[in-house]
Motif scaffolding. Structure first.
Motif, PDB file in Angstrom:
ATOM      1  N   ALA A 261      -5.066  59.949  -4.432  1.00 22.82           N
ATOM      2  CA  ALA A 261      -5.962  60.063  -5.576  1.00 22.82           C
ATOM      3  C   ALA A 261      -5.229  60.566  -6.820  1.00 22.82           C
ATOM      4  CB  ALA A 261      -7.119  61.003  -5.238  1.00 22.82           C
ATOM      5  N   ARG A 262      -4.099  61.232  -6.614  1.00 18.83           N
ATOM      6  CA  ARG A 262      -3.331  61.781  -7.727  1.00 18.83           C
ATOM      7  C   ARG A 262      -2.054  60.996  -7.996  1.00 18.83           C
ATOM      8  NH1 ARG A 262      -5.204  66.813  -9.069  1.00 18.83           N
ATOM      9  NH2 ARG A 262      -6.790  67.616  -7.657  1.00 18.83           N
ATOM     10  N   VAL A 263      -1.686  60.148  -7.049  1.00 16.66           N
ATOM     11  CA  VAL A 263      -0.466  59.335  -7.173  1.00 16.66           C
ATOM     12  C   VAL A 263      -0.836  57.896  -6.841  1.00 16.66           C
ATOM     13  CG1 VAL A 263       1.918  59.060  -6.438  1.00 16.66           C
ATOM     14  CG2 VAL A 263       0.881  61.333  -6.416  1.00 16.66           C
ATOM     15  N   PRO A 264      -1.211  57.096  -7.831  1.00 15.86           N
ATOM     16  CA  PRO A 264      -1.694  55.743  -7.541  1.00 15.86           C
ATOM     17  C   PRO A 264      -0.645  54.814  -6.950  1.00 15.86           C
ATOM     18  CG  PRO A 264      -1.484  56.093  -9.914  1.00 15.86           C
ATOM     19  CD  PRO A 264      -1.328  57.422  -9.271  1.00 15.86           C
ATOM     20  N   ASN A 265       0.625  55.076  -7.203  1.00 19.59           N
ATOM     21  CA  ASN A 265       1.697  54.230  -6.674  1.00 19.59           C
ATOM     22  C   ASN A 265       2.432  55.018  -5.595  1.00 19.59           C
ATOM     23  OD1 ASN A 265       3.796  52.425  -6.226  1.00 19.59           O
ATOM     24  ND2 ASN A 265       4.050  51.947  -8.400  1.00 19.59           N
ATOM     25  N   LEU A 266       1.856  55.029  -4.385  1.00 15.45           N
ATOM     26  CA  LEU A 266       2.293  55.922  -3.319  1.00 15.45           C
ATOM     27  C   LEU A 266       2.604  55.164  -2.042  1.00 15.45           C
ATOM     28  CD1 LEU A 266       2.552  58.900  -2.165  1.00 15.45           C
ATOM     29  CD2 LEU A 266       0.125  58.674  -1.542  1.00 15.45           C
ATOM     30  N   SER A 267       3.695  55.527  -1.389  1.00 14.25           N
ATOM     31  CA  SER A 267       3.983  55.063  -0.037  1.00 14.25           C
ATOM     32  C   SER A 267       4.397  56.264   0.800  1.00 14.25           C
ATOM     33  CB  SER A 267       5.077  53.994  -0.031  1.00 14.25           C
ATOM     34  OG  SER A 267       6.280  54.498  -0.562  1.00 14.25           O
ATOM     35  N   ILE A 268       4.037  56.240   2.067  1.00 14.23           N
ATOM     36  CA  ILE A 268       4.295  57.354   2.965  1.00 14.23           C
ATOM     37  C   ILE A 268       5.025  56.846   4.196  1.00 14.23           C
ATOM     38  CG2 ILE A 268       3.244  59.155   4.395  1.00 14.23           C
ATOM     39  CD1 ILE A 268       0.934  59.234   2.393  1.00 14.23           C
ATOM     40  N   ARG A 269       6.106  57.556   4.550  1.00  8.90           N
ATOM     41  CA  ARG A 269       6.909  57.158   5.706  1.00  8.90           C
ATOM     42  C   ARG A 269       7.002  58.324   6.683  1.00  8.90           C
ATOM     43  NH1 ARG A 269       9.812  52.436   5.185  1.00  8.90           N
ATOM     44  NH2 ARG A 269      10.195  51.650   3.073  1.00  8.90           N
ATOM     45  N   PRO A 270       6.264  58.291   7.773  1.00 13.74           N
ATOM     46  CA  PRO A 270       6.422  59.332   8.793  1.00 13.74           C
ATOM     47  C   PRO A 270       7.688  59.112   9.604  1.00 13.74           C
ATOM     48  CG  PRO A 270       4.798  57.714   9.494  1.00 13.74           C
ATOM     49  CD  PRO A 270       5.214  57.318   8.098  1.00 13.74           C
ATOM     50  N   VAL A 271       8.293  60.208  10.036  1.00 11.41           N
ATOM     51  CA  VAL A 271       9.490  60.127  10.869  1.00 11.41           C
ATOM     52  C   VAL A 271       9.435  61.277  11.876  1.00 11.41           C
ATOM     53  CG1 VAL A 271      10.804  61.445   9.140  1.00 11.41           C
ATOM     54  CG2 VAL A 271      12.009  60.130  10.885  1.00 11.41           C
ATOM     55  N   LYS A 272       9.764  60.983  13.119  1.00  9.61           N
ATOM     56  CA  LYS A 272       9.778  62.017  14.151  1.00  9.61           C
ATOM     57  C   LYS A 272      11.036  62.853  13.987  1.00  9.61           C
ATOM     58  CE  LYS A 272       7.039  59.442  17.534  1.00  9.61           C
ATOM     59  NZ  LYS A 272       7.009  58.852  18.902  1.00  9.61           N
ATOM     60  N   ALA A 273      10.921  63.880  13.188  1.00  6.63           N
ATOM     61  CA  ALA A 273      12.078  64.716  12.862  1.00  6.63           C
ATOM     62  C   ALA A 273      11.586  66.069  12.402  1.00  6.63           C
ATOM     63  CB  ALA A 273      12.924  64.060  11.768  1.00  6.63           C
ATOM     64  N   GLY A 274      12.517  67.024  12.326  1.00  6.47           N
ATOM     65  CA  GLY A 274      12.211  68.339  11.814  1.00  6.47           C
ATOM     66  C   GLY A 274      12.441  68.434  10.319  1.00  6.47           C
ATOM     67  N   HIS A 275      12.448  69.653   9.820  1.00  2.55           N
ATOM     68  CA  HIS A 275      12.470  69.889   8.382  1.00  2.55           C
ATOM     69  C   HIS A 275      13.741  69.364   7.720  1.00  2.55           C
ATOM     70  CE1 HIS A 275      11.240  72.029   4.732  1.00  2.55           C
ATOM     71  NE2 HIS A 275      12.485  72.452   4.613  1.00  2.55           N
TER      72      HIS A 275
END
Length: 317
Positions: A261-275
């Motif tokens: 809602a605050r970033v109209p051009n957004l992509s998200i990439r989950p990864v099985k990893a730590g910090h």
């Protein structure tokens, strides 16, 4: 096939009242990617990622104020976002003065990069965020969950609060600094290796970590509680990619909820990893940065025109 890494050159530039150690690799005529490190790291946390990017791009890193070979101003006031943004601007002006920059941040590097992407969006062609949310978004996220105290909302809010225990500890006068100077660096490095599979390598953890940790608590004291208690309405049209380590012990994956809602051009990439995913998964991180950069236009600072938004493939709520 990944092009060979380019040699690193170092120079010092003047930030806002500090000297900043700046490290560059690659052909300066190519698109510039600026990698910003977090706490208690230095530019070296990006070594493996920078090696993979430097054959195709102009790669810029710097030790933020209070870390590595940069100046260490005294007092929390010298670590506010205003000073951090002035330093970031000085680095960009010195390394890519006439064009937009592809911004990447990890941990506190990402937190300050969110501030930059929201306050000077015309300076950036793209932004990749890793394990460092926008503090204002976190403040609003927590308020929404507490305003609707369903079991799920309370569980997620409590989960992030538990992950953030160190933020409140860092508000304690003198004790965090004393612990760093008393030898916290050694168990920290050991925990990094055992907990995240990130073995020590030359430069990371840095030989200056005791001083970096002691100085860097100013970041938390100057900014954290103020923004979390009184979050601003932050938005950006910069194309944003959020890499979400699902095993992060400090940042809940659920914090991406509502971000679209605050970033109209957004992509998200989950990864099985730590910090510390830039160290544990450099191939994946470098590849995703490259893909995001390639999909976003890089041009002169006066370039205008719409970009097609990309739908986030994951929103964990």
């Amino acid at each position: 096939m990944t092009p060979p890494a380019s040699p690193v050159t170092r120079r010092r530039i003047r930030g806002d009242g500090v000297d900043l150690a700046v490290y560059e690799q690659g052909d300066r005529s190519r698109p510039t990617v600026l990698l910003v490190h977090g706490y208690p790291d230095t530019h070296a946390v990006w070594d493996e990622v920078a090696e993979r990017l430097s054959g195709r791009f102009h790669v810029v890193r710097y030790d933020v104020r209070g870390a590595g070979a940069s100046s260490r101003p005294f007092g929390r006031k010298r670590y506010t976002f205003g000073y951090l943004m002035a330093d970031l601007q000085a680095v960009m002006d010195a390394t890519a003065p006439d064009r937009k920059v592809h911004l990447v941040g990890h941990d506190w590097g990402s937190i300050q990069a969110w501030e930059a992407a929201c306050t000077m969006p015309d300076r950036f062609a793209s932004f990749t965020s890793i394990s460092g949310p926008c503090l204002d978004h976190v403040g609003h996220w927590m308020r929404r969950r507490l305003a609707r105290p369903t079991p799920s909302n309370l569980r997620r809010a409590a989960g992030q609060a538990a992950r953030s225990w160190y933020i409140y500890f860092f508000q304690t006068p003198l004790l965090p600094e004393l612990m760093w100077r008393a030898g916290l660096s050694r168990p920290f490095a050991r925990a990094l290796e055992l907990g995240e599979g990130v073995p020590p390598r030359p430069g990371h953890p840095a030989a200056t970590m005791a001083r970096d940790g002691a100085s860097g608590v100013g970041l938390y004291r100057a900014n954290m509680l103020r923004r979390l208690r009184g979050p601003l309405d932050r938005r950006t049209d910069v194309p944003v990619q959020v890499i979400v380590p699902t095993r992060d012990l400090f940042v809940s994956p659920h914090l991406v909820g509502g971000l679209a809602a605050r970033v109209p051009n957004l992509s998200i990439r989950p990864v099985k990893a730590g910090h510390w995913v830039p160290r544990s998964h450099p191939d994946e991180v470098a590849g995703w940065i490259t893909e995001h950069m390639t999909g976003a236009r890089s041009g002169p600072l006066d370039a205008t025109g719409p970009r097609a938004p990309r739908r986030a493939p994951l929103d964990v709520g």
